[in-house]
Design a protein around this motif. Sequence first.
Motif, PDB file in Angstrom:
ATOM      1  N   UNK A 119       0.856  -1.179   0.000  1.00 28.93           N
ATOM      2  CA  UNK A 119       0.000   0.000   0.000  1.00 28.93           C
ATOM      3  C   UNK A 119       0.890   1.225   0.000  1.00 28.93           C
ATOM      4  N   UNK A 120       0.569   2.188  -0.869  1.00 26.85           N
ATOM      5  CA  UNK A 120       1.354   3.416  -0.923  1.00 26.85           C
ATOM      6  C   UNK A 120       0.479   4.586  -0.508  1.00 26.85           C
ATOM      7  N   UNK A 121       1.121   5.611   0.019  1.00 23.46           N
ATOM      8  CA  UNK A 121       0.408   6.809   0.429  1.00 23.46           C
ATOM      9  C   UNK A 121       0.869   7.973  -0.436  1.00 23.46           C
ATOM     10  N   UNK A 122      -0.091   8.702  -0.992  1.00 21.93           N
ATOM     11  CA  UNK A 122       0.227   9.874  -1.796  1.00 21.93           C
ATOM     12  C   UNK A 122      -0.347  11.080  -1.082  1.00 21.93           C
ATOM     13  N   UNK A 123       0.508  12.002  -0.712  1.00 19.41           N
ATOM     14  CA  UNK A 123       0.061  13.196  -0.008  1.00 19.41           C
ATOM     15  C   UNK A 123      -0.510  14.200  -0.998  1.00 19.41           C
ATOM     16  N   UNK A 124      -1.454  14.975  -0.522  1.00 20.15           N
ATOM     17  CA  UNK A 124      -2.002  16.041  -1.351  1.00 20.15           C
ATOM     18  C   UNK A 124      -1.002  17.168  -1.472  1.00 20.15           C
ATOM     19  N   UNK A 125      -1.051  17.815  -2.605  1.00 23.64           N
ATOM     20  CA  UNK A 125      -0.215  18.983  -2.834  1.00 23.64           C
ATOM     21  C   UNK A 125      -1.153  20.178  -2.811  1.00 23.64           C
ATOM     22  N   UNK A 126      -0.803  21.182  -2.049  1.00 24.12           N
ATOM     23  CA  UNK A 126      -1.690  22.333  -1.916  1.00 24.12           C
ATOM     24  C   UNK A 126      -1.679  23.191  -3.187  1.00 24.12           C
ATOM     25  N   UNK A 127      -2.725  23.974  -3.345  1.00 30.02           N
ATOM     26  CA  UNK A 127      -2.809  24.907  -4.478  1.00 30.02           C
ATOM     27  C   UNK A 127      -1.639  25.875  -4.458  1.00 30.02           C
ATOM     28  N   UNK A 128      -1.238  26.308  -3.256  1.00 30.04           N
ATOM     29  CA  UNK A 128      -0.113  27.235  -3.137  1.00 30.04           C
ATOM     30  C   UNK A 128       1.189  26.590  -3.614  1.00 30.04           C
ATOM     31  N   UNK A 129       1.365  25.286  -3.316  1.00 28.49           N
ATOM     32  CA  UNK A 129       2.568  24.585  -3.776  1.00 28.49           C
ATOM     33  C   UNK A 129       2.587  24.504  -5.303  1.00 28.49           C
ATOM     34  N   UNK A 130       1.420  24.267  -5.905  1.00 29.85           N
ATOM     35  CA  UNK A 130       1.346  24.203  -7.368  1.00 29.85           C
ATOM     36  C   UNK A 130       1.655  25.574  -7.948  1.00 29.85           C
ATOM     37  N   UNK A 131       1.050  26.614  -7.378  1.00 32.62           N
ATOM     38  CA  UNK A 131       1.298  27.974  -7.873  1.00 32.62           C
ATOM     39  C   UNK A 131       2.776  28.357  -7.740  1.00 32.62           C
ATOM     40  N   UNK A 132       3.395  27.964  -6.634  1.00 29.03           N
ATOM     41  CA  UNK A 132       4.812  28.277  -6.420  1.00 29.03           C
ATOM     42  C   UNK A 132       5.707  27.558  -7.427  1.00 29.03           C
ATOM     43  N   UNK A 133       5.222  26.444  -7.968  1.00 29.00           N
ATOM     44  CA  UNK A 133       6.012  25.669  -8.924  1.00 29.00           C
ATOM     45  C   UNK A 133       5.857  26.156 -10.361  1.00 29.00           C
ATOM     46  N   UNK A 134       4.969  27.115 -10.605  1.00 29.39           N
ATOM     47  CA  UNK A 134       4.770  27.626 -11.968  1.00 29.39           C
ATOM     48  C   UNK A 134       6.016  28.403 -12.387  1.00 29.39           C
TER      49      UNK A 134
END
Length: 191
Positions: A119-134
Motif C-alpha cells: 500500500x502506498x500513500x500519496x500526499x495532497x499537494x496544496x494549491x499554493x505549492x502548485x502555484x509556487x512551482x509555476x
Amino acid sequence: MASTQESSVRNYLLSIRNPSALRDDSAIATLNSKLEESTDELERLQLRQQLLDAESPALERYEDAFVEHAKQWAERTGISADAFLAEGVPAAVLRRAGFRGVGAGRRRGAATRSTGTRTTTRSRVSSDEVRAAIPSGRFTVKDLQERSGASAAVVRRIIQEEVESGNVSDEGADPDHSGPGRAPNVYKGGK
C-alpha cells in the motif's frame, strides 16, 4: 565544490523569488543590436531565438542544479527541508533533491492506494505549492505536474485559475511537438 553548491542553492532560490534577476541585460542588449544590424533571414531567426531564450532564462537548469547540490549543502550548513519549504521551494523539488519525509507521511486527506502486495500513500499537494512551482517561462501541464507533484486534474484547475487571473498566458498547442498524439498546450508564466 562548496561554492558550486552554494551558487546552485542561491540561484534557484533567486529564480523562485525574482526570476528576472537572472537575466543578463548586457547579453540581451548585444543580441538586440545584432538583430537590428542583421540582413540575413536565417541569422535573424537564430538571433531572435537567442533573444527569446535570454529574456526568459530556462529556470529548469537552476532547478536541476539545485536538485544536484542542495542536499549536500544543506547537510553541511545545517539547513532543514522545512526552511526550504518556508522559502517557497516546492516539496516535489525537495524530494527530487533527496530530502526524505518532505510532504510524506499520512496527512489528513492523503490518498491511499493498494498496488497488489503493498500500500502506498500519496500526499495532497496544496494549491499554493502548485502555484509556487509555476515557472516564468514556457511549460505544459506535465511539466507542472513534475515540478509540483500534484495530479493532472489539480494542475489543470490551477492553470485555468491563473489564466483567468492573467498570471499565466495560454500559448496554444506546442508548435514543436513531433511525437504521437495531440500536441500539448503550452502555457507561459508571468512571474
